[in-house]
Design a protein around this motif. Structure first.
Motif, PDB file in Angstrom:
ATOM      1  N   UNK A 148      17.712  29.917  46.122  1.00  0.00           N
ATOM      2  CA  UNK A 148      19.280  30.417  46.620  1.00  0.00           C
ATOM      3  C   UNK A 148      19.840  30.689  45.354  1.00  0.00           C
ATOM      4  N   UNK A 149      20.346  31.919  45.400  1.00  0.00           N
ATOM      5  CA  UNK A 149      21.279  32.241  43.961  1.00  0.00           C
ATOM      6  C   UNK A 149      22.846  32.032  44.503  1.00  0.00           C
ATOM      7  N   UNK A 150      23.454  31.720  43.387  1.00  0.00           N
ATOM      8  CA  UNK A 150      24.888  31.141  43.522  1.00  0.00           C
ATOM      9  C   UNK A 150      25.656  32.169  42.688  1.00  0.00           C
ATOM     10  N   UNK A 151      26.675  32.798  43.196  1.00  0.00           N
ATOM     11  CA  UNK A 151      27.726  33.576  42.242  1.00  0.00           C
ATOM     12  C   UNK A 151      28.560  32.628  41.314  1.00  0.00           C
ATOM     13  N   UNK A 152      28.192  32.755  40.073  1.00  0.00           N
ATOM     14  CA  UNK A 152      28.800  31.983  39.199  1.00  0.00           C
ATOM     15  C   UNK A 152      30.375  32.069  39.219  1.00  0.00           C
ATOM     16  N   UNK A 153      31.051  33.019  39.968  1.00  0.00           N
ATOM     17  CA  UNK A 153      32.413  33.070  40.092  1.00  0.00           C
ATOM     18  C   UNK A 153      32.805  32.041  41.057  1.00  0.00           C
ATOM     19  N   UNK A 154      31.870  31.537  41.754  1.00  0.00           N
ATOM     20  CA  UNK A 154      32.280  30.706  42.919  1.00  0.00           C
ATOM     21  C   UNK A 154      32.208  29.057  42.479  1.00  0.00           C
ATOM     22  N   UNK A 155      31.622  28.883  41.252  1.00  0.00           N
ATOM     23  CA  UNK A 155      31.438  27.716  40.754  1.00  0.00           C
ATOM     24  C   UNK A 155      32.573  26.834  40.402  1.00  0.00           C
ATOM     25  N   UNK A 156      32.980  25.823  40.679  1.00  0.00           N
ATOM     26  CA  UNK A 156      34.238  24.949  40.262  1.00  0.00           C
ATOM     27  C   UNK A 156      33.942  24.033  39.083  1.00  0.00           C
ATOM     28  N   UNK A 157      35.122  23.480  38.693  1.00  0.00           N
ATOM     29  CA  UNK A 157      35.053  22.808  37.442  1.00  0.00           C
ATOM     30  C   UNK A 157      33.905  21.594  37.709  1.00  0.00           C
ATOM     31  N   UNK A 158      33.959  21.009  38.747  1.00  0.00           N
ATOM     32  CA  UNK A 158      33.356  19.825  39.073  1.00  0.00           C
ATOM     33  C   UNK A 158      31.552  20.362  39.041  1.00  0.00           C
ATOM     34  N   UNK A 159      31.454  21.590  39.625  1.00  0.00           N
ATOM     35  CA  UNK A 159      30.194  21.972  39.561  1.00  0.00           C
ATOM     36  C   UNK A 159      29.541  22.275  38.068  1.00  0.00           C
ATOM     37  N   UNK A 160      30.347  22.701  37.191  1.00  0.00           N
ATOM     38  CA  UNK A 160      29.976  22.793  35.935  1.00  0.00           C
ATOM     39  C   UNK A 160      30.029  21.439  35.292  1.00  0.00           C
TER      40      UNK A 160
END
Length: 64
Positions: free
Chosen positions: A1-13
């Motif tokens: 599954x691909x995720x759009x990097x623009x949708x990642x949060x600080x917590x994800x990073x």
């Protein structure tokens, strides 16, 4: 599954930074933490993230 990097949060990073640190990839951990800090509004949290993942180019010691 691909995720759009623009949708990642600080917590994800930050989670990804911890995973990279645990897998002995400190520079990737630093870059991900830097992005997490950029996405964080609270200065105290930014300082904590920066302290937990320091820039390796500033702390690296050269040996001969």
């Amino acid at each position: 599954m691909l995720v759009d990097p623009a949708n990642l949060t600080a917590a994800d990073h930050l989670d990804a930074a911890r995973e990279m640190a645990a897998s002995n990839r400190p520079f990737l951990a630093y870059l991900l933490a830097k992005e997490a800090a950029r996405l964080t509004a609270d200065p105290a949290t930014v300082a904590a993230i920066s302290a937990a993942f320091p820039d390796l180019t500033l702390t690296r010691e050269e040996t001969d």
